[in-house]
Scaffold this active site. Structure first.
Site, short mmCIF file in Angstrom:
data_model
loop_
_atom_site.label_atom_id
_atom_site.label_comp_id
_atom_site.label_asym_id
_atom_site.label_seq_id
_atom_site.Cartn_x
_atom_site.Cartn_y
_atom_site.Cartn_z
N ASP A 96 95.58 -63.38 -6.49
CA ASP A 96 95.46 -63.41 -5.08
C ASP A 96 95.49 -62.11 -4.04
O ASP A 96 95.39 -61.17 -5.04
CB ASP A 96 97.15 -64.09 -4.93
CG ASP A 96 97.29 -64.92 -3.63
OD1 ASP A 96 96.39 -65.24 -2.93
OD2 ASP A 96 98.18 -65.97 -3.72
N TRP A 97 95.22 -62.53 -2.96
CA TRP A 97 94.81 -61.48 -2.13
C TRP A 97 95.88 -60.68 -1.52
O TRP A 97 96.71 -61.01 -0.77
CB TRP A 97 93.97 -61.97 -1.12
CG TRP A 97 92.64 -62.41 -1.79
CD1 TRP A 97 92.64 -63.44 -2.82
CD2 TRP A 97 91.38 -62.13 -1.48
NE1 TRP A 97 91.06 -63.54 -3.02
CE2 TRP A 97 90.38 -62.87 -2.06
CE3 TRP A 97 90.67 -61.17 -0.37
CZ2 TRP A 97 89.04 -62.58 -2.01
CZ3 TRP A 97 89.44 -61.01 -0.47
CH2 TRP A 97 88.66 -61.77 -1.34
#
Length: 711
Positions: free
Chosen positions: A244-245
């Protein structure tokens, strides 16, 4: 932008993956394991996702362009793409074919804008309706999640855009997602929180995004049990896993656990990973394996023929996709109750009063990472004006002066109250010091944000919901309007369940339209006036008492996820829901008959039933298959959804529907033997219109012996 979404040159034609890896230096290989340019792109555009992000896999020397990422649960967030109804709305359609078409449309718009990796398949299970990002997933049932997510993924990959299924795994609290530790036992993990991921992966999905939270003490981005033992070794997943970012990785050793790409920038996989390999802490073979996975998927999409010769820019938000968005909005709307007031009779309803601040608001849902910037948004007020003529529609008041609105409502043939939430009350948690472009709010939404700040609301943008009821001022508006107009309709805009106990007895009809996308306003009058019958079914359970849901603490950093939630919890505790899972009315009536169930040679089931439209309207029915387990080998839910279909039938028309149940969908997980088992004994098979349908069609099948399916 030219269509340039795969790889330059002929390297994939001239070299094997192994030969390419051998040609790369260690520095080049490590650089392929992380994104780059995220912060500079964001600083330039001032808005999350305005351009595709380089997300790993690139090598300029060899002409490998690599991965170009966009988020996408409601549509491609790059440019001005089509904004479809949110995932929860699409979950309410229970329509695999329609969701496949949405996935295909997203892929066309992705290709036209230089995107080849799309983060669109969110299948995190809705454990509690207060979850802020509930709108990004399909509902509370694992079987339903897997079916809908698979359809979206396959539709997208039909055009060689890599699908990402996310967030792996057990992600369903928003505010503390960066450091939440979710504890769970093996049966709960295997039977409740992982089957839908497995189904999407086995349908062909090519990439997985790990989640921020921990599972049983280990961050998901470096959780070897999830990323290698289960995902690779048990499920035989051959694609790549990306984080995930921002804050999705906490150590270079995540690579050893099975994480292939760190996004958006190399905080841990750049110099830290390079040094760990040079120092002998991490074998270079770990890097080689990840690069092989990344290149293998790039080669796959590069070497597979495209269905279209080209993907021009005019595919983005084209008329066909706008029509599809309206169709989804029409078919996702769930008619909750109707006391003989809908559909409106056009000969009797001429002048309509519209109430509520949300009526004139461009309100397509979350304004965080899933935000789409479409070329237009039709609000409920605009849709009604276009349908009836602006002279026949009056915006007559809102919750700021409920008394005046109630007095005005008496003048109209019908009153429509638009109530619910916005990105201020629910959505991705965005602290006030982080800018994703959310400060560019419509004027009406800005006023809602100002009001939230004055009330001291902790999370002015998004986050988990603190209440499952409507705001007090909206409830007061509904009461005032309904007291003077007997044709009052409430339209609920929300990402998941909204409790209605304070006003259900005084309003003759209510419909939940969720976040209905850019064409939602055009769909609304067609639903209200009977051009199309509502056909959405709730993909979650609506309670009469909020305490009937599992515990939900939006500030916790440690939580136990148990076996029970949703309709299985209501069944176990014998609580009567206000609206059961699968509930939704149409303007017609349907009857089920002639149920037949047989065991297939592979150990699965085939169930057939006849559906007849006994009413006077052409409408879509959604028969659902539930299986009631013997529960002798292990405690199991009273019933579990194991099939659904969609049938559009004219008055008097009959059709047969067939449900096919795979062997694994009949099994429970034995944690001691580490195997899936199908119980012996009597299995009740039900075809019903909801999880609490008292008129369900039933039969019994006796499974003579237990079957061991293995892992």
């Amino acid at each position: 932008m030219p269509d340039n979404t795969s790889c330059h040159g002929d390297i994939f034609h001239s070299m094997t993956i192994e030969e390419i890896v051998a040609e790369l230096s260690l520095e080049e290989k490590v650089s392929m394991m992380s994104g780059s340019g995220f912060y500079s792109i964001h600083a330039e555009s001032k808005q999350w996702g305005a351009k595709p992000y380089p997300a790993g896999g690139a090598n300029e020397r060899l002409g490998i362009e690599g991965l170009k990422f966009s988020d996408g649960p409601r549509g491609v967030i790059v440019g001005h793409s089509t904004c479809f109804p949110c995932s929860m709305a699409r979950g309410a359609t229970f329509d695999r074919d329609l969701e496949w078409r949405v996935g295909e449309a997203m892929a066309l718009e992705a290709r036209a804008q230089g995107v080849n990796l799309l983060g669109q398949v969110c299948v995190n299970l809705l454990r509690h309706p207060g979850w802020g990002r509930a709108q990004e997933t399909y509902g509370e049932d694992s079987y339903h999640l897997g079916e809908m997510g698979s359809a979206l993924s396959q539709g997208t990959q039909h055009h060689n855009v890599i699908s990402t299924v996310k967030h792996f795994a057990l992600n369903s609290i928003e505010n503390t997602r960066f450091n939440l530790d979710v504890r769970t036992d093996e049966r709960t993990l295997r039977e409740i929180y992982l089957p839908h991921f497995r189904k999407v992966i086995e349908s062909g999905c090519l990439s997985v995004m790990s989640s921020y939270n921990k599972v049983n003490g280990t961050y998901c981005g470096q959780n070897r049990y999830l990323l290698t033992d289960i995902l690779r070794n048990e499920w035989n997943f051959e694609g790549f896993v990306h984080s995930d970012w921002v804050l999705g990785v906490y150590s270079p050793h995540g690579a050893e656990a099975g994480l292939d790409i760190e996004n958006p920038e190399p905080a841990w996989f750049g110099e830290n990973l390079l040094n760990a390999v040079r120092n002998g802490e991490i074998p270079e073979e770990v890097v080689d394996t990840s690069v092989c996975r990344i290149l293998g998927i790039l080669k796959k999409i590069h070497m597979t023929d495209d269905p279209h010769k080209s993907y021009p820019a005019d595919l983005v938000a084209c008329s066909d996709h706008a029509i599809l968005a309206r169709t989804v909005a029409e078919q996702s709307a769930a008619l909750l109750w109707n006391r003989d007031v809908l559909p409106f009779n056009k000969d009797k309803v001429h002048r309509v009063g519209v109430f509520g601040r949300l009526a004139a608001l461009e309100n397509t849902g979350d304004r965080g990472s899933s935000r789409v910037s479409p070329p237009h948004v039709i609000t409920p007020l605009e849709g009604l004006e276009a349908y009836l003529g602006s002279e026949n529609v009056t915006y007559a008041g809102d919750e700021l002066d409920a008394r005046a609105a109630g007095e005005a409502a008496a003048e109209f043939d019908a009153a429509i109250v638009i109530a619910g939430y916005t990105a201020v009350e629910e959505g991705e948690y965005i602290p006030s010091d982080i800018n994703l472009g959310q400060e560019e709010l419509p004027e009406n939404l800005s006023s809602i944000l100002d009001g939230a700040r004055k009330r001291g609301q902790r999370n002015p943008i998004g986050g988990d919901r603190r209440s499952l009821s409507l705001p007090d001022d909206q409830i007061e508006l509904i009461r005032r309007v309904a007291s003077t107009n007997p044709r009052t309709i409430v339209i609920l805009v929300a990402g998941s369940a909204v409790m209605v106990e304070e006003w259900i007895d005084i309003v003759p009809a209510a419909m939940q339209t969720f976040y209905a996308g850019m064409e939602g306003g055009a769909a609304l009058p067609r639903l209200l006036f009977g051009d199309v019958s509502p056909s959405g079914r709730l993909p979650f359970t609506v309670a009469q008492d909020a305490d009937h849901y599992p515990p939900f603490d939006i500030s916790t950093h440690n939580i136990e996820y148990g076996y029970w939630h949703g309709y299985s919890l209501f069944d176990r505790d014998e609580h009567e829901p206000r609206f059961p899972f699968g509930h939704g009315l149409t303007y017609s009536e349907f009857r089920y008959s002639n149920i037949r169930a047989i065991r297939r040679d592979d150990g699965g089931l085939e169930v057939n039933a006849t559906v007849e439209n006994t009413g006077s309207w052409t409408a879509i029915d959604t028969p659902q298959l539930y299986i009631c387990w013997p529960g002798q080998s292990a405690v199991r839910p009273r019933q579990s959804l194991r099939g659904f279909s969609r049938l559009r039938l004219a008055p008097g028309e009959k059709a047969e529907t067939t449900f096919t149940v795979a062997p694994r969908d009949l099994a429970w997980f034995d944690p001691d033997a580490r195997t899936w088992r199908i119980e012996s004994g009597h299995h009740k098979i039900k075809v019903a219109c909801s999880a609490r349908d008292t008129a369900s069609l039933e039969t019994i099948l006796d499974f003579e012996k237990e079957i061991d399916l293995g892992i």
